[in-house]
Scaffold this motif. Structure first.
Motif, PDB file in Angstrom:
ATOM      1  N   LEU A   1      12.051 -31.697 -17.971  1.00  0.00           N
ATOM      2  CA  LEU A   1      10.606 -31.329 -17.362  1.00  0.00           C
ATOM      3  C   LEU A   1       9.603 -31.602 -18.226  1.00  0.00           C
ATOM      4  O   LEU A   1       8.765 -32.018 -17.820  1.00  0.00           O
ATOM      5  CB  LEU A   1      10.726 -29.708 -17.186  1.00  0.00           C
ATOM      6  N   ASP A   2       9.841 -31.419 -19.663  1.00  0.00           N
ATOM      7  CA  ASP A   2       8.878 -31.935 -20.432  1.00  0.00           C
ATOM      8  C   ASP A   2       8.586 -33.398 -20.464  1.00  0.00           C
ATOM      9  O   ASP A   2       7.340 -33.923 -20.373  1.00  0.00           O
ATOM     10  CB  ASP A   2       9.070 -31.635 -21.840  1.00  0.00           C
ATOM     11  N   GLY A   3       9.723 -34.371 -20.345  1.00  0.00           N
ATOM     12  CA  GLY A   3       9.676 -35.539 -20.060  1.00  0.00           C
ATOM     13  C   GLY A   3       8.818 -35.941 -18.643  1.00  0.00           C
ATOM     14  O   GLY A   3       8.039 -36.857 -18.703  1.00  0.00           O
ATOM     15  N   ALA A   4       9.089 -35.326 -17.728  1.00  0.00           N
ATOM     16  CA  ALA A   4       8.208 -35.439 -16.299  1.00  0.00           C
ATOM     17  C   ALA A   4       6.785 -35.183 -16.725  1.00  0.00           C
ATOM     18  O   ALA A   4       6.260 -35.845 -16.004  1.00  0.00           O
ATOM     19  CB  ALA A   4       9.004 -34.708 -15.385  1.00  0.00           C
ATOM     20  N   ARG A   5       6.634 -33.993 -17.218  1.00  0.00           N
ATOM     21  CA  ARG A   5       5.135 -33.709 -17.207  1.00  0.00           C
ATOM     22  C   ARG A   5       4.476 -34.964 -18.354  1.00  0.00           C
ATOM     23  O   ARG A   5       3.482 -35.207 -17.702  1.00  0.00           O
ATOM     24  CB  ARG A   5       5.154 -32.171 -18.148  1.00  0.00           C
ATOM     25  N   ALA A   6       4.997 -35.162 -19.288  1.00  0.00           N
ATOM     26  CA  ALA A   6       4.516 -36.482 -20.212  1.00  0.00           C
ATOM     27  C   ALA A   6       3.949 -37.550 -19.227  1.00  0.00           C
ATOM     28  O   ALA A   6       2.986 -38.056 -19.238  1.00  0.00           O
ATOM     29  CB  ALA A   6       5.261 -36.594 -21.368  1.00  0.00           C
ATOM     30  N   ARG A   7       4.995 -38.191 -18.446  1.00  0.00           N
ATOM     31  CA  ARG A   7       4.826 -39.153 -17.451  1.00  0.00           C
ATOM     32  C   ARG A   7       3.802 -38.843 -16.598  1.00  0.00           C
ATOM     33  O   ARG A   7       2.928 -39.941 -16.285  1.00  0.00           O
ATOM     34  CB  ARG A   7       6.177 -39.424 -16.624  1.00  0.00           C
ATOM     35  N   LEU A   8       3.958 -37.964 -16.091  1.00  0.00           N
ATOM     36  CA  LEU A   8       2.725 -37.406 -15.037  1.00  0.00           C
ATOM     37  C   LEU A   8       1.512 -37.433 -15.613  1.00  0.00           C
ATOM     38  O   LEU A   8       0.386 -37.864 -15.106  1.00  0.00           O
ATOM     39  CB  LEU A   8       2.721 -36.070 -14.497  1.00  0.00           C
ATOM     40  N   ASP A   9       1.185 -36.874 -17.068  1.00  0.00           N
ATOM     41  CA  ASP A   9       0.029 -36.752 -17.688  1.00  0.00           C
ATOM     42  C   ASP A   9      -0.436 -38.263 -17.900  1.00  0.00           C
ATOM     43  O   ASP A   9      -1.729 -38.503 -17.918  1.00  0.00           O
ATOM     44  CB  ASP A   9       0.225 -35.955 -18.758  1.00  0.00           C
ATOM     45  N   ALA A  10       0.385 -39.030 -18.486  1.00  0.00           N
ATOM     46  CA  ALA A  10       0.118 -40.527 -18.895  1.00  0.00           C
ATOM     47  C   ALA A  10      -0.406 -41.295 -17.489  1.00  0.00           C
ATOM     48  O   ALA A  10      -1.323 -41.770 -17.634  1.00  0.00           O
ATOM     49  CB  ALA A  10       1.465 -41.079 -19.226  1.00  0.00           C
ATOM     50  N   ALA A  11       0.474 -40.937 -16.340  1.00  0.00           N
ATOM     51  CA  ALA A  11      -0.057 -41.788 -15.067  1.00  0.00           C
ATOM     52  C   ALA A  11      -1.584 -41.208 -14.783  1.00  0.00           C
ATOM     53  O   ALA A  11      -2.258 -41.926 -14.395  1.00  0.00           O
ATOM     54  CB  ALA A  11       0.840 -41.461 -14.283  1.00  0.00           C
ATOM     55  N   MET A  12      -1.587 -39.845 -14.704  1.00  0.00           N
ATOM     56  CA  MET A  12      -2.946 -39.470 -14.324  1.00  0.00           C
ATOM     57  C   MET A  12      -4.072 -40.103 -15.063  1.00  0.00           C
ATOM     58  O   MET A  12      -5.188 -40.151 -14.851  1.00  0.00           O
ATOM     59  CB  MET A  12      -2.972 -37.999 -14.403  1.00  0.00           C
ATOM     60  N   ALA A  13      -3.741 -40.011 -16.870  1.00  0.00           N
ATOM     61  CA  ALA A  13      -4.884 -40.517 -17.512  1.00  0.00           C
ATOM     62  C   ALA A  13      -5.127 -41.817 -17.371  1.00  0.00           C
ATOM     63  O   ALA A  13      -6.433 -42.247 -17.484  1.00  0.00           O
ATOM     64  CB  ALA A  13      -4.452 -40.044 -18.999  1.00  0.00           C
ATOM     65  N   ALA A  14      -4.032 -42.677 -17.049  1.00  0.00           N
ATOM     66  CA  ALA A  14      -4.334 -43.962 -16.693  1.00  0.00           C
ATOM     67  C   ALA A  14      -5.278 -44.165 -15.392  1.00  0.00           C
ATOM     68  O   ALA A  14      -5.932 -45.238 -15.187  1.00  0.00           O
ATOM     69  CB  ALA A  14      -3.111 -44.788 -16.488  1.00  0.00           C
ATOM     70  N   GLU A  15      -5.180 -43.323 -14.652  1.00  0.00           N
ATOM     71  CA  GLU A  15      -5.987 -43.430 -13.028  1.00  0.00           C
ATOM     72  C   GLU A  15      -7.450 -42.846 -13.362  1.00  0.00           C
ATOM     73  O   GLU A  15      -8.095 -43.258 -12.613  1.00  0.00           O
ATOM     74  CB  GLU A  15      -5.319 -42.554 -12.250  1.00  0.00           C
ATOM     75  N   GLU A  16      -7.536 -42.106 -14.515  1.00  0.00           N
ATOM     76  CA  GLU A  16      -9.045 -41.620 -14.714  1.00  0.00           C
ATOM     77  C   GLU A  16     -10.093 -42.749 -14.739  1.00  0.00           C
ATOM     78  O   GLU A  16      -9.874 -43.521 -15.613  1.00  0.00           O
ATOM     79  CB  GLU A  16      -9.297 -40.531 -15.892  1.00  0.00           C
ATOM     80  N   PRO A  17     -11.152 -42.415 -14.343  1.00  0.00           N
ATOM     81  CA  PRO A  17     -12.251 -43.526 -14.590  1.00  0.00           C
ATOM     82  C   PRO A  17     -12.740 -43.484 -16.163  1.00  0.00           C
ATOM     83  O   PRO A  17     -12.800 -42.416 -16.665  1.00  0.00           O
ATOM     84  CB  PRO A  17     -13.466 -43.303 -13.642  1.00  0.00           C
ATOM     85  N   VAL A  18     -12.938 -44.519 -16.926  1.00  0.00           N
ATOM     86  CA  VAL A  18     -13.551 -44.680 -18.026  1.00  0.00           C
ATOM     87  C   VAL A  18     -14.830 -44.083 -18.081  1.00  0.00           C
ATOM     88  O   VAL A  18     -15.994 -44.652 -17.305  1.00  0.00           O
ATOM     89  CB  VAL A  18     -13.182 -45.660 -18.850  1.00  0.00           C
TER      90      VAL A  18
END
Length: 79
Positions: free
Chosen positions: A60-77
């Motif tokens: 679950l921690d790994g899945a959360r980290a992957r989701l957080d990374a994917a969401m951060a990559a999609e955020e506008p700079v």
């Protein structure tokens, strides 16, 4: 999940996927709730349940980290 192994090295069960670990954990809980086991058996079940819970939490921690990374990559700079 490279570190799925417990400290006791229980063999092939250590490479369990999330669903497998969860299902086995449910079986352990049912056995403990049902009773009819010796103290030693109950302690062994409890220890296995703790190991399985840790495996599930790592997944679950790994899945959360992957989701957080994917969401951060999609955020506008922001500039």
């Amino acid at each position: 999940m490279a570190d799925q192994q417990g400290q006791h090295g229980a063999g092939p069960r250590e490479s369990l996927g999330y669903e497998q670990a969860r299902d086995e954990l449910l079986q352990v809980v049912r056995q403990l709730e049902t009773g009819g086991t010796t103290l030693e058996e109950s302690l062994a079940l409890w220890e296995r349940g703790e190991e399985l819970a840790k495996v599930c939490q790592r997944w679950l921690d790994g899945a959360r980290a992957r989701l957080d990374a994917a969401m951060a990559a999609e955020e506008p700079v922001e500039e």
